[in-house]
Design an enzyme around this catalytic site. Sequence first.
Site: not given
Length: 248
Positions: A180, A13, A11
Amino acid sequence: MTGRKILCLFDVDGTLTKPRNNINPKFEEFLQTKLKPFCSIGLVGGSDFKKIAEQMLGDDVIHRYNYVFTENGLLWFKNGKAGETQSIQKFIGEEKLQTLINFMLGYLSKVILPVKRGTFIEFRVGMLNVSPIGRACSQEERDAFEKYDKEHKIREKMITAIKQQFPDFGFTYSIGGQISFDVFPNGWDKTYCLRHLEDESYDEIHFFGDKTEIGGNDYEIFKDVRTIGHKVVNPEDTRKQLEELFHL
């Protein structure tokens, strides 16, 4: 692990970078010079290519990493060459897509937050990225919203409302990052990228991610039987676990 064909998937972030920050050049050097001799390396992120390339220090990321899976693998590269793509509008159709977008915009218009900025729904190749505060917020506002959301569950409550409104739409809702959440067809989480690896004959696929809890955007691939999942808390932890795993 000598003699085994291994892939390490990361991943971006919170795993290789601080959220929405660029990778530390010293960490990038470590991955390329220390780790890569022992295994293939790849990235899998929900963001589009532009954002991932920015965080990973340039468009040549597709040549530095054996695999780059953007938007969970709907747009992807192997050794610098692009693979076949898929898109959310092709898959579900414009009418269904607009019905969902209109509902979310209506819901967001009623949400009161300490601040609101711009770009509340970002249309991507394979998903909608929904930000109650708006992606145009500053880093300071981003950090403040993350704390506010942990207390007031803004994203979690919005996802619940969408599920109640569209119980039969066949979508997954995944909270990732600070501000988000992603909306995409069932099965289009980060495990989507694994279909591109089925013929690659890896003995082990290790996945490293920070959002591995249920509802996090790393959960599905972290728990998948085809991967060996590693929960990390930040880039420093990722490096530490790699050093221990490969005796670097």
